[in-house]
Design a protein around this motif. Structure first.
Motif, mmCIF file in Angstrom:
data_model
loop_
_atom_site.group_PDB
_atom_site.id
_atom_site.type_symbol
_atom_site.label_atom_id
_atom_site.label_comp_id
_atom_site.label_asym_id
_atom_site.label_seq_id
_atom_site.Cartn_x
_atom_site.Cartn_y
_atom_site.Cartn_z
ATOM 1 N N THR A 150 0.844 -1.193 0.000
ATOM 2 C CA THR A 150 0.000 0.000 0.000
ATOM 3 C C THR A 150 0.875 1.237 0.000
ATOM 4 N N LEU A 151 0.712 2.028 -1.039
ATOM 5 C CA LEU A 151 1.412 3.308 -1.163
ATOM 6 C C LEU A 151 0.367 4.406 -1.068
ATOM 7 N N TYR A 152 0.760 5.552 -0.600
ATOM 8 C CA TYR A 152 -0.176 6.666 -0.459
ATOM 9 C C TYR A 152 0.196 7.760 -1.446
ATOM 10 N N PHE A 153 -0.748 8.030 -2.359
ATOM 11 C CA PHE A 153 -0.576 9.078 -3.348
ATOM 12 C C PHE A 153 -1.617 10.165 -3.108
ATOM 13 N N VAL A 154 -1.558 11.237 -3.897
ATOM 14 C CA VAL A 154 -2.463 12.365 -3.733
ATOM 15 C C VAL A 154 -3.460 12.379 -4.887
ATOM 16 N N SER A 155 -4.735 12.538 -4.534
ATOM 17 C CA SER A 155 -5.808 12.665 -5.508
ATOM 18 C C SER A 155 -6.727 13.783 -5.034
ATOM 19 N N ASP A 156 -6.919 14.780 -5.868
ATOM 20 C CA ASP A 156 -7.765 15.932 -5.523
ATOM 21 C C ASP A 156 -7.382 16.538 -4.181
ATOM 22 N N GLY A 157 -6.083 16.638 -3.923
ATOM 23 C CA GLY A 157 -5.597 17.268 -2.700
ATOM 24 C C GLY A 157 -5.621 16.394 -1.470
ATOM 25 N N ARG A 158 -6.121 15.145 -1.598
ATOM 26 C CA ARG A 158 -6.188 14.241 -0.447
ATOM 27 C C ARG A 158 -5.176 13.119 -0.603
ATOM 28 N N VAL A 159 -4.614 12.684 0.500
ATOM 29 C CA VAL A 159 -3.691 11.547 0.508
ATOM 30 C C VAL A 159 -4.543 10.282 0.651
ATOM 31 N N ILE A 160 -4.437 9.380 -0.353
ATOM 32 C CA ILE A 160 -5.264 8.168 -0.349
ATOM 33 C C ILE A 160 -4.404 6.925 -0.569
ATOM 34 N N VAL A 183 -3.301 3.345 -2.160
ATOM 35 C CA VAL A 183 -3.390 2.616 -3.410
ATOM 36 C C VAL A 183 -2.604 1.326 -3.217
ATOM 37 N N THR A 184 -3.238 0.192 -3.464
ATOM 38 C CA THR A 184 -2.558 -1.087 -3.302
ATOM 39 C C THR A 184 -1.991 -1.521 -4.642
ATOM 40 N N ARG A 185 -0.682 -1.741 -4.649
ATOM 41 C CA ARG A 185 0.016 -2.187 -5.839
ATOM 42 C C ARG A 185 0.340 -3.667 -5.683
ATOM 43 N N PRO A 186 0.053 -4.485 -6.676
ATOM 44 C CA PRO A 186 0.365 -5.912 -6.542
ATOM 45 C C PRO A 186 1.874 -6.151 -6.489
ATOM 46 N N THR A 187 2.284 -7.082 -5.651
ATOM 47 C CA THR A 187 3.685 -7.476 -5.547
ATOM 48 C C THR A 187 3.748 -8.968 -5.271
ATOM 49 N N GLU A 188 4.917 -9.514 -5.342
ATOM 50 C CA GLU A 188 5.120 -10.911 -4.956
ATOM 51 C C GLU A 188 5.568 -10.915 -3.505
ATOM 52 N N GLY A 189 4.657 -11.178 -2.598
ATOM 53 C CA GLY A 189 4.978 -11.168 -1.176
ATOM 54 C C GLY A 189 4.950 -9.762 -0.618
ATOM 55 N N PHE A 190 5.380 -9.654 0.630
ATOM 56 C CA PHE A 190 5.379 -8.358 1.301
ATOM 57 C C PHE A 190 6.658 -7.587 0.986
ATOM 58 N N ILE A 191 6.539 -6.293 1.007
ATOM 59 C CA ILE A 191 7.657 -5.380 0.774
ATOM 60 C C ILE A 191 7.999 -4.741 2.114
ATOM 61 N N LYS A 193 9.563 6.754 -6.338
ATOM 62 C CA LYS A 193 9.551 6.640 -7.802
ATOM 63 C C LYS A 193 8.276 7.227 -8.404
ATOM 64 N N GLY A 194 7.267 7.474 -7.565
ATOM 65 C CA GLY A 194 6.033 8.085 -8.036
ATOM 66 C C GLY A 194 5.019 7.080 -8.518
ATOM 67 N N PRO A 195 3.859 7.584 -8.955
ATOM 68 C CA PRO A 195 2.798 6.695 -9.419
ATOM 69 C C PRO A 195 3.175 6.017 -10.733
ATOM 70 N N SER A 196 2.630 4.820 -10.939
ATOM 71 C CA SER A 196 2.822 4.125 -12.213
ATOM 72 C C SER A 196 2.045 4.872 -13.294
ATOM 73 N N GLU A 197 2.221 4.449 -14.550
ATOM 74 C CA GLU A 197 1.472 5.079 -15.641
ATOM 75 C C GLU A 197 -0.029 4.969 -15.422
ATOM 76 N N GLY A 198 -0.472 3.775 -15.020
ATOM 77 C CA GLY A 198 -1.895 3.564 -14.775
ATOM 78 C C GLY A 198 -2.421 4.412 -13.626
ATOM 79 N N GLU A 199 -1.627 4.522 -12.562
ATOM 80 C CA GLU A 199 -2.035 5.335 -11.404
ATOM 81 C C GLU A 199 -2.094 6.813 -11.791
ATOM 82 N N ALA A 200 -1.113 7.261 -12.580
ATOM 83 C CA ALA A 200 -1.103 8.657 -13.031
ATOM 84 C C ALA A 200 -2.302 8.930 -13.943
ATOM 85 N N ALA A 201 -2.669 7.941 -14.767
ATOM 86 C CA ALA A 201 -3.828 8.099 -15.656
ATOM 87 C C ALA A 201 -5.123 8.231 -14.861
ATOM 88 N N GLN A 202 -5.141 7.699 -13.629
ATOM 89 C CA GLN A 202 -6.318 7.830 -12.761
ATOM 90 C C GLN A 202 -6.295 9.142 -11.982
#
Length: 165
Positions: free
Chosen positions: A48-58, A60-68, A79-88
């Motif tokens: 789970t990473l926390y990004f900003v959407s409309d001024g709020r910190v929310i 976002v769960t990114r799939p991984t192999e096991g825990f990070i 590294k910032g949001p992925s392309e898909g996350e940025a598109a959202q």
């Protein structure tokens, strides 16, 4: 009896008129935030990473192999949001700095950053704290009261609780 009918008719007319408010169709407002569980089986195999959407910190769960690890989660955040996350419409206020980020468990937990506080907004600090807290919880080292101390190379330190949503 006549009075009752007149009052009933007036009441019905008032309800039908609805004070002049006209019905409207669906107004498009873009996608809503994607808020997901940050602990438990729902994040097994994800981070789970926390990004900003409309001024709020929310979250976002990114799939991984096991825990990070918490450090790994913060490096992904840097590294910032992925392309898909940025598109959202997701973005980050955390600068893409290069350097070693460290997270220590305790009461409260501690995040050691390689850059100074002057580069960070309140939302950026909140992104860091929420991401480190979620990752620490996922691996069984949750900080007490969901708070972390963020320290910087110049000796500055901030105590912050995760505030998202």
């Amino acid at each position: 009896m006549k009075k009752t009918r007149i009052l009933a008719t007036l009441a019905a007319a008032t309800l039908v008129a609805a004070c002049g408010v006209q019905p409207t169709g669906v107004v498009p407002a873009g996608p809503g935030p994607s808020i997901r569980a940050t602990t438990g089986a729902a994040v097994l195999g994800g981070v789970t990473l926390y990004f900003v959407s409309d001024g709020r910190v929310i979250p976002v769960t990114r799939p991984t192999e096991g825990f990070i690890s918490p450090e790994g989660a913060l490096m992904l955040l840097l590294k910032g949001p992925s392309e898909g996350e940025a598109a959202q419409g997701l973005t980050t206020f955390v600068p893409p700095e290069v350097g070693r980020v460290e997270v220590y468990s305790g009461d409260p937990g501690t995040i050691v950053l390689p850059f100074t506080v002057r580069k960070l907004s309140n939302q950026a600090i909140n992104q860091l704290v929420c991401t480190a807290t979620a990752a620490s919880t996922a691996i069984g080292r949750p900080p007490a009261f969901q708070r972390m101390t963020v320290t910087f190379p110049n000796g500055d330190a901030l105590l912050q609780t995760c505030k998202s949503g």
